[in-house]
Write a protein that holds these residues in place. Sequence first.
Motif, PDB file in Angstrom:
ATOM      1  N   GLN A  25      41.353  57.208  -0.033  1.00 49.74           N
ATOM      2  CA  GLN A  25      41.252  57.107   1.418  1.00 49.74           C
ATOM      3  C   GLN A  25      40.359  55.905   1.667  1.00 49.74           C
ATOM      4  O   GLN A  25      39.218  55.862   1.213  1.00 49.74           O
ATOM      5  CB  GLN A  25      40.648  58.371   2.017  1.00 49.74           C
ATOM      6  CG  GLN A  25      40.733  58.432   3.517  1.00 49.74           C
ATOM      7  CD  GLN A  25      42.155  58.641   4.005  1.00 49.74           C
ATOM      8  OE1 GLN A  25      42.980  59.227   3.331  1.00 49.74           O
ATOM      9  NE2 GLN A  25      42.443  58.136   5.175  1.00 49.74           N
ATOM     10  N   GLY A  27      38.922  52.811   4.441  1.00 51.45           N
ATOM     11  CA  GLY A  27      38.678  52.507   5.842  1.00 51.45           C
ATOM     12  C   GLY A  27      38.261  51.060   6.000  1.00 51.45           C
ATOM     13  O   GLY A  27      37.696  50.452   5.093  1.00 51.45           O
ATOM     14  N   ASP A  28      38.612  50.500   7.152  1.00 51.31           N
ATOM     15  CA  ASP A  28      38.083  49.187   7.507  1.00 51.31           C
ATOM     16  C   ASP A  28      37.417  49.351   8.868  1.00 51.31           C
ATOM     17  O   ASP A  28      37.054  50.461   9.235  1.00 51.31           O
ATOM     18  CB  ASP A  28      39.144  48.088   7.432  1.00 51.31           C
ATOM     19  CG  ASP A  28      40.324  48.304   8.357  1.00 51.31           C
ATOM     20  OD1 ASP A  28      40.202  49.081   9.326  1.00 51.31           O
ATOM     21  OD2 ASP A  28      41.385  47.708   8.121  1.00 51.31           O
ATOM     22  N   ARG A  29      37.279  48.317   9.609  1.00 45.97           N
ATOM     23  CA  ARG A  29      36.510  48.396  10.859  1.00 45.97           C
ATOM     24  C   ARG A  29      36.949  49.516  11.781  1.00 45.97           C
ATOM     25  O   ARG A  29      36.124  50.186  12.381  1.00 45.97           O
ATOM     26  CB  ARG A  29      36.613  47.076  11.613  1.00 45.97           C
ATOM     27  CG  ARG A  29      35.681  46.044  11.069  1.00 45.97           C
ATOM     28  CD  ARG A  29      35.748  44.786  11.851  1.00 45.97           C
ATOM     29  NE  ARG A  29      35.112  44.947  13.163  1.00 45.97           N
ATOM     30  CZ  ARG A  29      35.096  44.024  14.075  1.00 45.97           C
ATOM     31  NH1 ARG A  29      35.681  42.874  13.859  1.00 45.97           N
ATOM     32  NH2 ARG A  29      34.503  44.225  15.216  1.00 45.97           N
ATOM     33  N   ASN A  30      38.243  49.708  11.923  1.00 43.13           N
ATOM     34  CA  ASN A  30      38.694  50.671  12.931  1.00 43.13           C
ATOM     35  C   ASN A  30      39.866  51.541  12.483  1.00 43.13           C
ATOM     36  O   ASN A  30      40.463  52.215  13.311  1.00 43.13           O
ATOM     37  CB  ASN A  30      39.062  49.940  14.219  1.00 43.13           C
ATOM     38  CG  ASN A  30      40.142  48.900  14.003  1.00 43.13           C
ATOM     39  OD1 ASN A  30      40.672  48.757  12.904  1.00 43.13           O
ATOM     40  ND2 ASN A  30      40.470  48.171  15.039  1.00 43.13           N
ATOM     41  N   ARG A  31      40.198  51.539  11.192  1.00 44.29           N
ATOM     42  CA  ARG A  31      41.324  52.347  10.723  1.00 44.29           C
ATOM     43  C   ARG A  31      40.963  53.018   9.404  1.00 44.29           C
ATOM     44  O   ARG A  31      40.168  52.514   8.638  1.00 44.29           O
ATOM     45  CB  ARG A  31      42.561  51.507  10.430  1.00 44.29           C
ATOM     46  CG  ARG A  31      43.040  50.604  11.478  1.00 44.29           C
ATOM     47  CD  ARG A  31      44.212  49.819  10.963  1.00 44.29           C
ATOM     48  NE  ARG A  31      43.715  48.751  10.092  1.00 44.29           N
ATOM     49  CZ  ARG A  31      44.436  47.759   9.644  1.00 44.29           C
ATOM     50  NH1 ARG A  31      45.700  47.692   9.956  1.00 44.29           N
ATOM     51  NH2 ARG A  31      43.931  46.834   8.876  1.00 44.29           N
ATOM     52  N   ASN A  32      41.639  54.129   9.175  1.00 43.50           N
ATOM     53  CA  ASN A  32      41.601  54.799   7.881  1.00 43.50           C
ATOM     54  C   ASN A  32      43.030  54.918   7.393  1.00 43.50           C
ATOM     55  O   ASN A  32      43.936  55.179   8.192  1.00 43.50           O
ATOM     56  CB  ASN A  32      41.010  56.200   8.003  1.00 43.50           C
ATOM     57  CG  ASN A  32      39.557  56.183   8.386  1.00 43.50           C
ATOM     58  OD1 ASN A  32      38.855  55.225   8.125  1.00 43.50           O
ATOM     59  ND2 ASN A  32      39.104  57.250   9.008  1.00 43.50           N
ATOM     60  N   TYR A  33      43.240  54.738   6.114  1.00 44.49           N
ATOM     61  CA  TYR A  33      44.583  54.855   5.571  1.00 44.49           C
ATOM     62  C   TYR A  33      44.530  55.228   4.106  1.00 44.49           C
ATOM     63  O   TYR A  33      43.508  55.071   3.435  1.00 44.49           O
ATOM     64  CB  TYR A  33      45.394  53.571   5.787  1.00 44.49           C
ATOM     65  CG  TYR A  33      44.643  52.302   5.528  1.00 44.49           C
ATOM     66  CD1 TYR A  33      44.666  51.686   4.279  1.00 44.49           C
ATOM     67  CD2 TYR A  33      43.883  51.709   6.535  1.00 44.49           C
ATOM     68  CE1 TYR A  33      43.962  50.521   4.045  1.00 44.49           C
ATOM     69  CE2 TYR A  33      43.180  50.543   6.298  1.00 44.49           C
ATOM     70  CZ  TYR A  33      43.229  49.955   5.059  1.00 44.49           C
ATOM     71  OH  TYR A  33      42.520  48.810   4.814  1.00 44.49           O
TER      72      TYR A  33
END
Length: 106
Positions: A25, A27-33
């Motif tokens: 899992q 994450g970057d600044r504004n998303r999780n994937y």
Amino acid sequence: MLLLVLPPQAFAAEVLQVRSATLLQIGDRNRNYSVQLACVQVDPEDEPQAQDWMRRALPRRRRVNLRPEGSADGVLLARVTPIGDDLDLGSALVSEGLAQVTCPGV
């Protein structure tokens, strides 16, 4: 009028969770994937040991570079390298004897 141009900041993706030996899992600044390690497969009997190895290699919040290889069922397939390392995690799992290569020519 004075225009001030600032260079864009780069934000690396970071590990939020090791969900299995090959599924992360991220994450970057504004998303999780979800990110699946590309071109490797772990046998079910090696899964606990491989997952422990991944958790040691990728503690929470460790920043990583992703090199996308495609996607499957909404999951990004990528080669994952911790920032500051030359270690491709899929290749490292194979080197440790915990996974097999699934892509021809790799």
